[in-house]
Design a protein around this motif. Structure first.
Motif: not given
Length: 412
Positions: A26-30, A63-69, A74-80, A124-129
């Protein structure tokens, strides 16, 4: 009786914190809806607070690190967890990631250089996480094929850190080059994700009973598109000539187009969920081919071509994942609801409205530059959110909604 039922119902925070896609889609869509609208219509392609970085670089970064980020988290923490059969991140872990992501967006909202340093640290922190999470999952389940997602996620994290360092140093040239590499890294990751998602979705369309798996793509093609994108990235880093990188861009685009050809599985190829995933590959491939053509002397700049790949390929890919996973992980099944189909059509239209005038194919629409495309793009995200919020904000009626067979590692 009603009061007792109400007291027993989970709070919204508990529901949203139960799974990554519930909290982050939802926040990605917003963000995807509001940020381009703000930048084009209210900001006039500028930023509220001037700084060392050109506004276009702020726009691309958001756009890259906000919306798509947010979509990526959401995808990684769901799919993995689905792929590894391990417990999924919940509650505080997800909200901590959301907080880091949100700090970055506050900086990007106004374009302030000092806030940008704080936002860059948070991003950087959430990407590394995410990298650490996927690496830990792979160590725990070494038989699961996680090398490709980990590789592309690690490359995206490295590019993101360099982008933010360039912003902090005021180095616009470095930021521009690294944002391009970050976008390419995202396209490589998209190629990996499409390879894993398209197979189970297509089989589910072909055989809803899930008794058979009639769709089995050629194994040599699974990593063809990401592999050629990697060649482009290495060529960019090495500083090869526009002619050499131009041909490499065309080759990588052709590999994405090959994915489109594989989607022809009979009349079911025209089902919205298959068309959407195919369009993601098609826009990515067409954009990369046009970038190559531009570098080889075609009479247009790289800007519309990159928008076709990154706005079109990534945007439609993200919205397709929103629409498909949003059903399967909330106890529902295909086909896609009507609002999701309309949203996907509007997103494709928004991309064409943004790109075709710059390519000389369509006349410029009336109004501020890119405003109509931004409004259409925003409407697509908001329509999806309108249709899926009731699914995401309520507990599943039964089960997790996404069976092991549908997202098992063997499927992709």
């Amino acid at each position: 009786m009603r009061l007792a039922e109400s007291a027993a119902a989970p709070r919204l925070a508990v529901i949203m914190g139960d799974e990554g896609l519930r909290l982050f889609f939802p926040p990605a869509a917003l963000h995807g809806a509001l940020w381009p609208f703000l930048w084009t219509v209210l900001y006039g392609l500028d930023m509220p607070v001037g700084g060392d970085m050109p506004p276009s670089l702020w726009h691309a970064t958001e756009m890259i690190f906000g919306t798509y980020g947010a979509a990526l988290i959401g995808f990684i923490t769901t799919a993995i967890p689905e792929w590894t059969d391990r417990p999924r991140p919940k509650g505080r872990t997800l909200f901590a990631l959301a907080g880091l992501w949100g700090v970055g967006r506050i900086a990007g909202l106004i374009g302030n250089d000092m806030l940008g340093i704080l936002g860059g640290l948070a991003d950087s922190l959430w990407l590394l996480a995410l990298v650490a999470y996927v690496a830990r999952s792979w160590i725990a389940r070494p038989h699961v094929r996680l090398f490709a997602p980990l590789f592309w996620l690690g490359g995206l994290a490295a590019a993101g850190i360099v982008v933010r360092a360039a912003f902090a140093l005021g180095d616009a040239a470095l930021a521009h080059e690294t944002i391009l590499i970050a976008g390419l890294m995202f396209l490589g990751l998209l190629g990996v994700v499409l390879a894993r998602v398209t197979v189970p979705v297509t089989n589910l369309v072909l055989d809803p009973s899930e008794v058979t798996s009639p769709y089995r793509p050629h194994p040599g093609r699974i990593n063809l598109a990401p592999g050629l994108v990697l060649v482009v990235v290495l060529a960019q880093i090495a500083g090869l000539s526009p002619a050499v990188t131009g041909f490499l861009f065309i080759a990588s685009g052709a590999a994405f187009m090959d994915r489109v050809a594989e989607a022809f599985v009979g009349k079911e190829a025209f089902r919205p969920e298959i068309v959407a995933l195919s369009c993601s590959s098609m826009f990515s491939g067409a954009g990369l081919i046009l970038v190559g053509a531009s570098r080889l002397g075609a009479p247009f700049s790289e800007t519309p071509a990159l928008h076709l790949a990154l706005m079109g390929g990534l945007g439609i890919g993200v919205l397709s994942i929103f629409a498909i996973a949003g059903l399967m992980h909330t106890g529902r099944r295909l086909p896609l609801p009507r609002l999701a189909v309309i949203a996907l059509v509007l997103m494709a239209a928004a991309v064409l409205l943004r790109v075709l005038p710059e390519l000389g194919v369509l006349p410029w629409p009336p109004g501020p530059p890119y405003a109509l495309a931004a409004v259409t793009w925003a409407t697509a995200f908001l329509l999806w959110l309108r249709g899926y919020w009731p699914f995401l904000s309520t507990p599943n009626a039964e089960g997790d909604g996404c069976g092991d067979r549908e997202l098992s590692p063997a499927s992709g």
